[in-house]
Write a protein that holds these residues in place. Structure first.
Motif, PDB file in Angstrom:
ATOM      1  N   VAL A 151       0.988  -1.339   0.068  1.00  0.00           N
ATOM      2  CA  VAL A 151       0.114  -0.091   0.012  1.00  0.00           C
ATOM      3  C   VAL A 151       1.041   1.351  -0.050  1.00  0.00           C
ATOM      4  CG1 VAL A 151      -1.680   1.354   1.295  1.00  0.00           C
ATOM      5  CG2 VAL A 151      -1.849  -1.027   0.957  1.00  0.00           C
ATOM      6  N   GLY A 152       1.929   1.167   0.998  1.00  0.00           N
ATOM      7  CA  GLY A 152       2.750   2.525   1.056  1.00  0.00           C
ATOM      8  C   GLY A 152       3.012   2.658   2.608  1.00  0.00           C
ATOM      9  N   ILE A 153       3.676   3.992   2.707  1.00  0.00           N
ATOM     10  CA  ILE A 153       4.029   4.360   3.787  1.00  0.00           C
ATOM     11  C   ILE A 153       2.845   4.847   4.959  1.00  0.00           C
ATOM     12  CG2 ILE A 153       5.712   6.064   5.082  1.00  0.00           C
ATOM     13  CD1 ILE A 153       6.941   3.879   3.484  1.00  0.00           C
ATOM     14  N   ASN A 154       3.008   4.446   6.009  1.00  0.00           N
ATOM     15  CA  ASN A 154       1.745   4.863   6.824  1.00  0.00           C
ATOM     16  C   ASN A 154       1.989   6.314   7.406  1.00  0.00           C
ATOM     17  OD1 ASN A 154      -0.341   4.451   8.534  1.00  0.00           O
ATOM     18  ND2 ASN A 154       0.207   3.064  10.068  1.00  0.00           N
ATOM     19  N   ALA A 155       0.802   6.977   7.429  1.00  0.00           N
ATOM     20  CA  ALA A 155       0.740   8.495   7.854  1.00  0.00           C
ATOM     21  C   ALA A 155       1.392   8.858   9.212  1.00  0.00           C
ATOM     22  CB  ALA A 155      -0.705   9.028   7.452  1.00  0.00           C
ATOM     23  N   ARG A 156       1.018   7.599  10.163  1.00  0.00           N
ATOM     24  CA  ARG A 156       1.351   7.743  11.525  1.00  0.00           C
ATOM     25  C   ARG A 156       2.852   7.870  11.736  1.00  0.00           C
ATOM     26  NH1 ARG A 156      -1.948   7.143  16.711  1.00  0.00           N
ATOM     27  NH2 ARG A 156      -0.738   7.199  18.306  1.00  0.00           N
ATOM     28  N   CYS A 157       3.471   8.676  12.282  1.00  0.00           N
ATOM     29  CA  CYS A 157       5.047   8.955  12.230  1.00  0.00           C
ATOM     30  C   CYS A 157       5.319   9.172  13.765  1.00  0.00           C
ATOM     31  CB  CYS A 157       5.459   9.865  11.416  1.00  0.00           C
ATOM     32  SG  CYS A 157       7.278  10.014  11.032  1.00  0.00           S
ATOM     33  N   ARG A 158       6.304   8.618  14.209  1.00  0.00           N
ATOM     34  CA  ARG A 158       6.557   9.073  15.747  1.00  0.00           C
ATOM     35  C   ARG A 158       8.193   9.499  15.681  1.00  0.00           C
ATOM     36  NH1 ARG A 158       3.841   5.022  13.569  1.00  0.00           N
ATOM     37  NH2 ARG A 158       4.784   3.407  14.803  1.00  0.00           N
ATOM     38  N   PHE A 159       8.158  10.679  16.073  1.00  0.00           N
ATOM     39  CA  PHE A 159       9.672  11.222  16.278  1.00  0.00           C
ATOM     40  C   PHE A 159      10.058  10.888  17.573  1.00  0.00           C
ATOM     41  CE2 PHE A 159       7.902  14.438  13.120  1.00  0.00           C
ATOM     42  CZ  PHE A 159       9.108  14.303  12.348  1.00  0.00           C
ATOM     43  N   TYR A 160      11.360  10.359  17.488  1.00  0.00           N
ATOM     44  CA  TYR A 160      11.986  10.245  19.134  1.00  0.00           C
ATOM     45  C   TYR A 160      13.051  10.983  19.121  1.00  0.00           C
ATOM     46  CZ  TYR A 160       8.774   5.896  19.224  1.00  0.00           C
ATOM     47  OH  TYR A 160       7.762   5.054  19.408  1.00  0.00           O
ATOM     48  N   ARG A 161      13.395  11.331  20.352  1.00  0.00           N
ATOM     49  CA  ARG A 161      14.654  12.295  20.694  1.00  0.00           C
ATOM     50  C   ARG A 161      15.408  11.696  21.879  1.00  0.00           C
ATOM     51  NH1 ARG A 161      13.408  18.064  22.745  1.00  0.00           N
ATOM     52  NH2 ARG A 161      13.060  16.741  24.756  1.00  0.00           N
ATOM     53  N   TYR A 162      16.827  11.262  21.464  1.00  0.00           N
ATOM     54  CA  TYR A 162      17.587  10.865  22.630  1.00  0.00           C
ATOM     55  C   TYR A 162      18.685  11.693  22.985  1.00  0.00           C
ATOM     56  CZ  TYR A 162      15.770   6.032  20.654  1.00  0.00           C
ATOM     57  OH  TYR A 162      14.985   5.154  20.170  1.00  0.00           O
ATOM     58  N   ASN A 163      18.702  12.036  24.182  1.00  0.00           N
ATOM     59  CA  ASN A 163      19.435  12.775  24.836  1.00  0.00           C
ATOM     60  C   ASN A 163      20.673  12.187  25.673  1.00  0.00           C
ATOM     61  OD1 ASN A 163      20.892  15.126  26.014  1.00  0.00           O
ATOM     62  ND2 ASN A 163      19.114  16.333  26.009  1.00  0.00           N
ATOM     63  N   SER A 164      21.847  12.428  25.321  1.00  0.00           N
ATOM     64  CA  SER A 164      22.958  11.693  26.230  1.00  0.00           C
ATOM     65  C   SER A 164      22.977  12.113  27.440  1.00  0.00           C
ATOM     66  CB  SER A 164      24.249  11.962  25.516  1.00  0.00           C
ATOM     67  OG  SER A 164      24.667  13.247  25.538  1.00  0.00           O
ATOM     68  N   ILE A 165      22.782  13.331  27.721  1.00  0.00           N
ATOM     69  CA  ILE A 165      22.731  13.656  29.236  1.00  0.00           C
ATOM     70  C   ILE A 165      21.656  13.059  29.998  1.00  0.00           C
ATOM     71  CG2 ILE A 165      21.991  15.500  30.588  1.00  0.00           C
ATOM     72  CD1 ILE A 165      22.915  17.701  28.444  1.00  0.00           C
ATOM     73  N   ASN A 166      20.700  12.473  29.577  1.00  0.00           N
ATOM     74  CA  ASN A 166      19.669  11.655  30.231  1.00  0.00           C
ATOM     75  C   ASN A 166      20.163  10.127  30.030  1.00  0.00           C
ATOM     76  OD1 ASN A 166      18.289  14.053  30.816  1.00  0.00           O
ATOM     77  ND2 ASN A 166      17.114  13.764  28.802  1.00  0.00           N
ATOM     78  N   ASN A 167      21.263   9.849  29.343  1.00  0.00           N
ATOM     79  CA  ASN A 167      21.480   8.546  28.942  1.00  0.00           C
ATOM     80  C   ASN A 167      20.370   7.636  28.428  1.00  0.00           C
ATOM     81  OD1 ASN A 167      24.115   8.284  30.205  1.00  0.00           O
ATOM     82  ND2 ASN A 167      23.108   8.380  32.261  1.00  0.00           N
ATOM     83  N   ASP A 168      19.687   8.180  27.340  1.00  0.00           N
ATOM     84  CA  ASP A 168      18.467   7.831  26.781  1.00  0.00           C
ATOM     85  C   ASP A 168      18.780   6.750  26.001  1.00  0.00           C
ATOM     86  OD1 ASP A 168      16.820   9.593  27.857  1.00  0.00           O
ATOM     87  OD2 ASP A 168      16.738  10.995  26.203  1.00  0.00           O
ATOM     88  N   LYS A 169      17.822   5.683  25.810  1.00  0.00           N
ATOM     89  CA  LYS A 169      18.113   4.460  25.053  1.00  0.00           C
ATOM     90  C   LYS A 169      16.775   4.016  25.023  1.00  0.00           C
ATOM     91  CE  LYS A 169      19.287   2.030  29.230  1.00  0.00           C
ATOM     92  NZ  LYS A 169      19.613   3.461  30.156  1.00  0.00           N
ATOM     93  N   PHE A 170      16.706   2.901  24.016  1.00  0.00           N
ATOM     94  CA  PHE A 170      15.317   2.031  23.952  1.00  0.00           C
ATOM     95  C   PHE A 170      15.793   0.545  24.206  1.00  0.00           C
ATOM     96  CE2 PHE A 170      11.360   2.682  21.381  1.00  0.00           C
ATOM     97  CZ  PHE A 170      10.695   1.817  22.121  1.00  0.00           C
ATOM     98  N   LEU A 171      15.222   0.088  25.456  1.00  0.00           N
ATOM     99  CA  LEU A 171      15.719  -1.332  25.653  1.00  0.00           C
ATOM    100  C   LEU A 171      15.251  -2.283  24.669  1.00  0.00           C
ATOM    101  CD1 LEU A 171      15.196  -1.021  29.489  1.00  0.00           C
ATOM    102  CD2 LEU A 171      17.160  -0.723  28.260  1.00  0.00           C
ATOM    103  N   PRO A 172      15.637  -3.628  24.804  1.00  0.00           N
ATOM    104  CA  PRO A 172      15.088  -4.457  23.872  1.00  0.00           C
ATOM    105  C   PRO A 172      13.708  -4.833  23.636  1.00  0.00           C
ATOM    106  CG  PRO A 172      17.254  -5.222  24.989  1.00  0.00           C
ATOM    107  CD  PRO A 172      16.735  -3.987  25.740  1.00  0.00           C
ATOM    108  N   HIS A 173      13.329  -4.698  22.615  1.00  0.00           N
ATOM    109  CA  HIS A 173      11.815  -4.871  22.098  1.00  0.00           C
ATOM    110  C   HIS A 173      11.384  -5.489  20.789  1.00  0.00           C
ATOM    111  CE1 HIS A 173      13.078  -0.934  20.657  1.00  0.00           C
ATOM    112  NE2 HIS A 173      11.898  -0.927  19.913  1.00  0.00           N
ATOM    113  N   HIS A 174      10.329  -5.521  20.503  1.00  0.00           N
ATOM    114  CA  HIS A 174       9.850  -6.010  19.121  1.00  0.00           C
ATOM    115  C   HIS A 174       8.821  -4.955  18.766  1.00  0.00           C
ATOM    116  CE1 HIS A 174      11.165 -10.160  20.213  1.00  0.00           C
ATOM    117  NE2 HIS A 174      11.375 -10.530  18.843  1.00  0.00           N
TER     118      HIS A 174
END
Length: 302
Positions: A151-174
């Motif tokens: 069909v194509g690309i979905n319209a729902r888009c999620r921006f994510y911002r990671y900041n090293s000051i906060n030790n940001d990360k995304f833990l293992p997931h599916h």
């Protein structure tokens, strides 16, 4: 403030379309989180290369990742100017710690904002990537005869911002599958299926846009079972890191990482690695396919 410095250092000539709140959804802890969209379908203020004749666009190159079957990178999908515009737009819309996805901030340790893309935007991105995306899915035995064409690309888009000051990360997931979201330009209303039986298009691939790469570490890391025993342990939630081998993808600005998710049999456990320095911006949406009937009523949303 590091974020303000990033915005200040962006090209002064960058102009953005007006935006508005199109809907509200509840997060894990906060209710009525705004979902944004641009006004008047004005995509050219973001996509500055919306014609085939634009000289700023480099040819898109597909690179298969041999150690991650079914996954690939599309280079040169977006120009650096387009990526800067998306970052600036996301910052103006305002990132928040909570967001309407299924995982809590204990796993998704970053800030987020949801943008619903207008049809002109999704059509243009789909046009750019169309020759490189799987046109049909014939390798999902449990869903045989239930999945149609791309069909194509979905319209729902999620921006994510990671900041090293906060030790940001995304833990293992599916990553979970999403149904098709779209904005009706005539009514200016957000449309999406309210019931599983209403689903006409469903995602089977993550479409992860890397918007910058001026930071240290913070790549996308895949954790893949070493053998069938390890695969069974992972499915049962009992796998150890020693049961898995890792493959990391290093971000490059304007590239897109595409990999199977949801009920696709190759859906991968993966993580966003901790930044050592700087701020990382990505935008995640999905690649949609026709479904004859709902193929993933139990799929979680990420």
């Amino acid at each position: 403030d590091v974020v303000n410095k990033i915005i200040h250092n962006m090209k002064e000539h960058i102009t953005l379309p007006e935006y508005e709140i199109i809907a509200y959804e509840d997060g894990q802890e906060v209710k009525n989180i705004p979902l944004y969209t641009t006004k008047h379908n004005d995509n050219n203020k973001i996509l500055n290369a919306s014609s085939n004749n634009n000289n700023n666009m480099q040819p898109i190159k597909k690179i298969d990742i041999d150690t991650i079957p079914g996954a690939f990178i599309l280079q040169n999908v977006f120009t650096s100017d387009e990526c800067e515009r998306m970052i600036k737009m996301a910052e103006i819309m305002k990132f928040t710690p909570d967001t309407p996805v299924s995982l809590s901030r204990k796993v998704r340790q970053n800030d987020a904002v949801v943008w619903l893309m207008r049809k002109g935007w999704t059509n243009e991105v789909t046009r750019r990537c169309l020759p490189h995306l799987p046109q049909k899915l014939n390798n999902i035995p449990t869903l045989k005869d239930k999945i149609g064409n791309l069909v194509g690309i979905n319209a729902r888009c999620r921006f994510y911002r990671y900041n090293s000051i906060n030790n940001d990360k995304f833990l293992p997931h599916h990553d979970g599958a999403w149904p098709e979201y779209k904005i009706n330009n005539d009514t200016n209303q957000l449309e999406y299926p309210k019931l599983p039986t209403d689903v006409k298009a469903l995602s089977f691939y993550t479409f992860l846009i890397y918007l910058n790469n001026n930071y240290i570490n913070g790549g996308t890391n895949f954790l893949i079972p070493r053998d069938e025993t390890a695969k069974a342990k992972l499915k049962a939630g009992k796998a150890l890191y020693s049961d898995l081998y890792t493959t990391s993808v290093k971000p490059t600005t304007g590239s897109v990482l595409v990999f199977p998710h949801g009920v696709h049999p190759l859906s991968y456990l993966h993580e966003g690695l901790t930044l050592e320095n700087g701020i990382k911006y990505v935008a995640r949406t999905d690649v949609l396919y026709e479904v004859v009937q709902n193929a993933a009523a139990s799929s979680s949303k990420l």
